[in-house]
Design a protein around this motif. Sequence first.
Motif, short mmCIF file in Angstrom:
data_model
loop_
_atom_site.label_atom_id
_atom_site.label_comp_id
_atom_site.label_asym_id
_atom_site.label_seq_id
_atom_site.Cartn_x
_atom_site.Cartn_y
_atom_site.Cartn_z
N LEU A 180 0.01 -0.42 -4.09
CA LEU A 180 -0.85 -1.51 -3.63
C LEU A 180 -0.61 -1.78 -2.15
CD1 LEU A 180 0.21 -3.00 -6.78
CD2 LEU A 180 -2.10 -3.66 -6.16
N VAL A 210 3.31 -1.53 -1.79
CA VAL A 210 4.17 -1.98 -2.87
C VAL A 210 3.88 -1.11 -4.08
CG1 VAL A 210 4.81 -3.92 -4.35
CG2 VAL A 210 4.09 -4.35 -2.00
N LYS A 211 4.93 -0.53 -4.65
CA LYS A 211 4.73 0.34 -5.82
C LYS A 211 5.20 -0.37 -7.08
CE LYS A 211 4.46 4.69 -3.46
NZ LYS A 211 4.89 6.08 -3.34
N LEU A 212 4.36 -0.30 -8.10
CA LEU A 212 4.69 -0.95 -9.37
C LEU A 212 4.71 0.07 -10.49
CD1 LEU A 212 2.43 -4.15 -9.30
CD2 LEU A 212 4.83 -3.97 -8.63
N PHE A 217 2.30 -3.11 -13.53
CA PHE A 217 0.89 -3.13 -13.11
C PHE A 217 0.00 -3.73 -14.19
CE2 PHE A 217 -3.33 -1.24 -12.43
CZ PHE A 217 -3.59 -1.83 -11.21
N ALA A 243 4.51 -7.70 -5.64
CA ALA A 243 3.14 -7.38 -5.25
C ALA A 243 2.37 -8.62 -4.83
CB ALA A 243 2.43 -6.67 -6.39
N THR A 244 2.35 -9.64 -5.69
CA THR A 244 1.55 -10.83 -5.36
C THR A 244 2.10 -11.52 -4.12
OG1 THR A 244 2.85 -11.98 -7.04
CG2 THR A 244 0.63 -11.29 -7.65
#
Length: 266
Positions: A180, A210-212, A217, A243-244
Amino acid sequence: MKTYSVDAFVLRMRPLGEADRILTLFSAEHGKLTAVAKGVRKTQSKFGARLDFMARSALTLHAGRSLHVITSARLIRTAWERVVEPELYSLASYVAEVIDGLCEPDLAVPELFDLLTEFQSATAQTVADDAAAPRSLDALRVVMELRILSALGFAPELDACARCGTALGRRPFAGGKAALSPEAGGLVCRRCLDLGSSEEGDTRRSFLIVKLTSVQFEVLRSARDSSLEEGLTTPAFAAPERATQAFVQHHLGRASKALAAAGGRR
Ligand SMILES: [Zn+2]
């Protein structure tokens, strides 16, 4: 409009002179407003707790030439008097800071006002249910962040690539993780991710990604439609808060002071 009435939450308070305060309010009618509460810091103030942080009151204001002055206040919701949990207080401070930072003055955003009302009810319930138990509010924070962003038209794109528009559905993401980008506005597909890192002289190379994991996710996606109560019951370990938080920080243009303060205390 010399005198007008609003239904408003107190987002922020700053001292003014000896006994007064400048308040940042978030009202149903006019969105963010700044107003002066005279004498509010005196022990015998006529306002009492009606103008405390995050209190919701029916206010009458007088529009002066430079400042709007609060002339009367009637408390609508007292639940915040019970907000003594440090986690809850720092979440409320963060929510207030983000709404203050992202909203234009005098622009009504009914969805945000409703969200604050829902937030107050949901968290008052938590405190009542579980006064002694320390809890993590990370998942609730994620739902709040998504709802605030969405109310202001900044909802992250989570179904297609935010760069090229390719629908991403349930396909695996770059390297098995969802990537993201707050700058791009949401998910970035593998092709755009590779492209971004190979283009010569492309300043976007340094963009934050950002990796989830797929679990995080999916939690992020379902948080879009979650109620705040659901946020409260989601296990904190699955919360995709990195992420948020990155999206909020991108729109704020800086790191949150309330989050930094909360992080320092942990
Ligand atoms: Zn793409």
